[in-house]
Design an enzyme around this catalytic site. Structure first.
Site, PDB file in Angstrom:
ATOM      1  N   HIS A   1       0.818  -1.217   0.000  1.00 24.72           N
ATOM      2  CA  HIS A   1       0.000   0.000   0.000  1.00 24.72           C
ATOM      3  C   HIS A   1       0.851   1.266   0.000  1.00 24.72           C
ATOM      4  CE1 HIS A   1       0.273  -0.584   4.487  1.00 24.72           C
ATOM      5  NE2 HIS A   1       0.318   0.736   4.490  1.00 24.72           N
TER       6      HIS A   1
ATOM      7  N   ASP B   1       1.505  -7.884   1.813  1.00 29.49           N
ATOM      8  CA  ASP B   1       1.518  -6.415   1.736  1.00 29.49           C
ATOM      9  C   ASP B   1       2.957  -5.921   1.582  1.00 29.49           C
ATOM     10  OD1 ASP B   1       0.990  -3.742   1.867  1.00 29.49           O
ATOM     11  OD2 ASP B   1      -0.297  -3.853   3.624  1.00 29.49           O
TER      12      ASP B   1
ATOM     13  N   SER C   1       4.094   2.031   8.375  1.00 29.59           N
ATOM     14  CA  SER C   1       3.840   1.079   7.297  1.00 29.59           C
ATOM     15  C   SER C   1       5.112   0.856   6.492  1.00 29.59           C
ATOM     16  CB  SER C   1       2.743   1.607   6.375  1.00 29.59           C
ATOM     17  OG  SER C   1       1.505   1.647   7.023  1.00 29.59           O
TER      18      SER C   1
END
Length: 716
Positions: free
Chosen positions: A86, A222, A651
């Site tokens: 992402h 991810d 992240s």
């Protein structure tokens, strides 16, 4: 009272034995005195110097801020970068077309020549940091207004940044901590030639979609991979085919042994924002006014994007990035509302402030701190309805390109009209480029619907604070049905197409721009959004000073448990352990601290946008084709849990074992502890990570890109 300064001498005083080791986001320069002993007891085998050193390579040299909003790490001697799927989403979407949809189908460069350069992408290396508190605070005094204080501080900051950037070689950032009671400067070096190496198909990289976002159990690949390039001497350089892969000062070895319950886990990254010092009134304002408006506005934008995204792959690519970003925070804010309400966080903060107020009104403290809590509470009472109003309007700006036209392209066109011929010639290429970039990610029928829906929501729901004058007028004239006005205004607007914008640039007219209804509406909303009454301006000034005094007083009085500064996108270290959540029937594994490929297959739904899987994954799962990445229990582990303290911005952060070897990639938190930005939950707070073995399995076994794995240093 003697002021407490976080320094190498006094720093150790800030961590009482009652603070759990897994709570807090810590500065690397203070690890030796504040945290190193605790970390060693938990399993750290590195020295503090091996984590953070100015004179020698250390772990910090392998950690980068990725494009300003995420974290990434260097994992090979040739500048290979690993981050979340992402985090690379925008770049992959930009490089994708309907014919070559890398976002949907994945991509792996067969060699360095096949690596793809997005238009704008950079990584930021951390060089060093230092304390400049005394210098900054020497230019202010208690009698200053907040505006004058900010002006004096900003002037001193500019000097510090000039003194340390070495003629522009480095980016220098001075940041406040403890609500402006301390200041540190950070020196960075930016590399702008960053190219896509590979990304898994979206069915793996975003498996679970919005449904599983912020949830456990997760089964998501991810991750995405890039490479940093430099000039031949290792210096930052604009893109050139002559650039070479960066030879980093340090890169992370990759450990293939897997993790088990209780293993030490350390995360380095760039957490964006926490509010652990936020007063009770601020929490109450967010829960009852700001966040509900945010959630409703975000959902309105998402619903109107989605109906067009479902029409074709081309339109899905146009809005993929904006939709994903909006959806992420939509679910986050709803989770915050639920968690903060459930745990009565504002009530516990209010109790702390009552205790502080009693201390503050003792004779020796009253002159400085006596009015702090009352002033803060008055500010929130005065601005609750404005907070609701502002969040409806912010979501309009965030989801509607035409709603925000006044502050981006419109602002540039206004500057262009007012410029002389020479200045226009200088501005023309950059405005043209800006317009081309904007209209590439814009579909006019969708933009009409998004703006009309957001205007209706704003006009009908923001009832406690006066709305923008033009919106009020249009609403009254059309019974709050904005579709007719938006359609007509858009069709006549110079902003309705790229061709019209380019035509305007050839024959610019101030009158044409000023009379453009879409531009006028956007400016009206933006002006209203930034305006405030004299009463609110004064309250805001008093609040700024009082909040700073509250934090200073809480530290001085030792009331409360928070002992570390809030996150603010500066490099931090957090440490803890691999730690399970209570058993969950949705995740039938031996211990609820990991998921495996079998659990992903159980979620599989053929042709479902969120839970579809490539046929090859189903076949490999059936045949147990896990290769060298199988766990000792015989399964392929996908994601695992630790109790590290992270937030947005982390992240893509590396999860490291006690030797500084890469064991995973942080990508999410759990919704049960969504109040974590405000208060750390020692029982429930978890970080959800991609197991590095799953990353390598996807690259080598599923995708056949073993040459990329061969770049890495693997430890078994």
């Amino acid at each position: 009272m003697k002021k407490i300064i976080l320094s190498l001498i006094a720093g150790i005083m800030l961590v009482p034995m009652s603070v759990k080791a897994d709570e807090g986001m810590w500065f690397l320069m203070f690890i030796e005195r504040l945290n190193h002993r605790d970390m060693q007891k938990m399993g750290l085998q590195l020295t503090a110097e091996e984590i953070y050193s100015i004179n020698h390579h250390s772990l910090k040299d392998a950690i980068v801020q990725f494009n300003g909003g995420c974290t990434a790490e260097i994992i090979s001697k040739d500048g290979l970068v690993l981050t979340n799927h992402h985090c690379g989403y925008d770049a992959v979407a930009e490089l994708s077309t309907a014919e070559n949809n890398y976002l949907k189908n994945g991509y792996w460069a067969e060699n360095k020549a096949a690596e793809k350069k997005p238009s704008s992408l950079y990584v930021r290396f951390f060089v060093r940091m230092d304390d400049c508190t005394k210098r900054i605070l020497s230019v202010v005094n208690p009698s200053m207004s907040e505006a004058d204080r900010d002006k004096a501080i900003n002037a001193e900051i500019a000097k510090i940044e000039r003194e340390n950037n070495e003629g522009g070689k480095y980016t220098v950032s001075v940041r406040p901590f403890f609500q402006g009671n301390e200041y540190y400067y950070f020196v960075y070096q930016d590399y702008k030639d960053v190219r896509l190496v590979g990304v898994p198909p979206e069915s793996l990289g975003k498996f679970g979609g919005d449904t599983d976002n912020w949830e456990w159990p997760r089964q998501t690949a991810d991750f995405s991979m890039f490479r940093v390039y430099s000039d031949k001497d290792g210096n930052p350089a604009e893109y050139s085919p002559n650039n070479v892969p960066l030879q980093p000062k340090h890169y992370l070895p990759v450990n293939l042994n897997g993790v088990k319950e209780g293993d030490f886990a350390m995360i380095l990254g760039y957490p964006g924002r926490t509010n652990r010092w936020m007063p009770a009134g601020g929490i109450e304002q967010n829960v009852k006014f700001a966040y509900p408006a945010w959630v409703e506005g975000a959902k309105t934008g998402m619903d109107n994007m989605k109906k067009y995204m479902n029409q074709s792959d081309a339109l899905r690519l146009v809005y993929a990035s904006k939709y994903a970003s909006t959806a992420n925070y939509w679910k986050n804010r709803q989770g915050m509302i639920d968690a903060l309400t459930k745990f009565q966080t504002s009530k516990s903060k209010a109790a702390q402030e009552t205790k502080f107020d009693q201390w503050a009104n003792k004779a020796e403290n009253k002159a400085k701190y006596g009015n702090v809590v009352a002033t803060i509470n008055m500010y929130y009472a005065l601005t609750n309805e404005k907070a609701r109003h502002d969040n409806y309007l912010q979501q309009l700006f965030r989801t509607s390109s035409f709603g925000a036209i006044g502050r981006n392209l419109g602002k540039q066109l206004d500057a262009y009209v007012k410029a002389d011929a020479a200045k226009r010639a200088q501005l023309l290429p950059q405005i043209t480029e800006m317009a081309e970039e904007m209209y590439k990610d814009l579909y006019v029928p969708a933009e009409k619907d998004i703006l009309a829906a957001q205007l209706n929501l704003y006009a009908t729901k923001s009832v406690g604070y006066k709305i923008a004058p033009m919106v009020e007028k249009i609403g009254k004239e059309n019974n709050n049905d904005f579709a007719k006005y938006v359609n007509a205004a858009t069709d006549l607007s110079i902003f309705s197409s790229l061709d019209k914008v380019k035509a305007f640039l050839q024959v610019p007219s101030q009158g044409l721009l000023d009379n453009d209804s879409l531009y006028a509406l956007s400016n009206d909303m933006l002006t209203h959004f930034s305006s405030k009454s004299d009463e609110i301006a004064k309250a805001q000034n008093d609040f700024g000073a009082s909040f700073r005094l509250l934090v200073e007083g809480l530290r001085e009085s030792k009331i409360g448990t928070t002992k570390y500064p809030d996150a603010n996108s500066t490099l931090r270290l957090t440490y803890g352990k691999v730690r399970a959540l209570p058993a969950d029937k949705r995740n039938p594994v031996g211990l609820n601290n990991y998921t495996d490929l079998d659990s992903q297959v159980r979620k599989y739904k053929k042709e479902d946008a969120e839970f579809d899987l490539p046929a090859r994954v189903l076949e490999m799962a059936k045949n147990k084709e896990y290769g060298r990445y199988a766990d000792k229990d015989g399964s392929l582990h996908l994601n695992f849990l630790t109790d590290n303290d992270i937030t947005g911005g982390n992240s893509g952060s590396p999860v490291l074992n006690g030797k500084g070897e890469l064991i995973g990639l942080a990508f999410d938190g759990n919704i049960e502890a969504m109040a974590g930005d405000v208060i750390f939950d020692k029982k429930l707070q978890r970080t959800i990570n991609v197991d590095i073995r799953y990353v390598l399995w996807v690259i080598e076994n599923f995708s056949g890109a073993k040459h990329i794995v061969d770049e890495m240093t693997l430890v078994k």
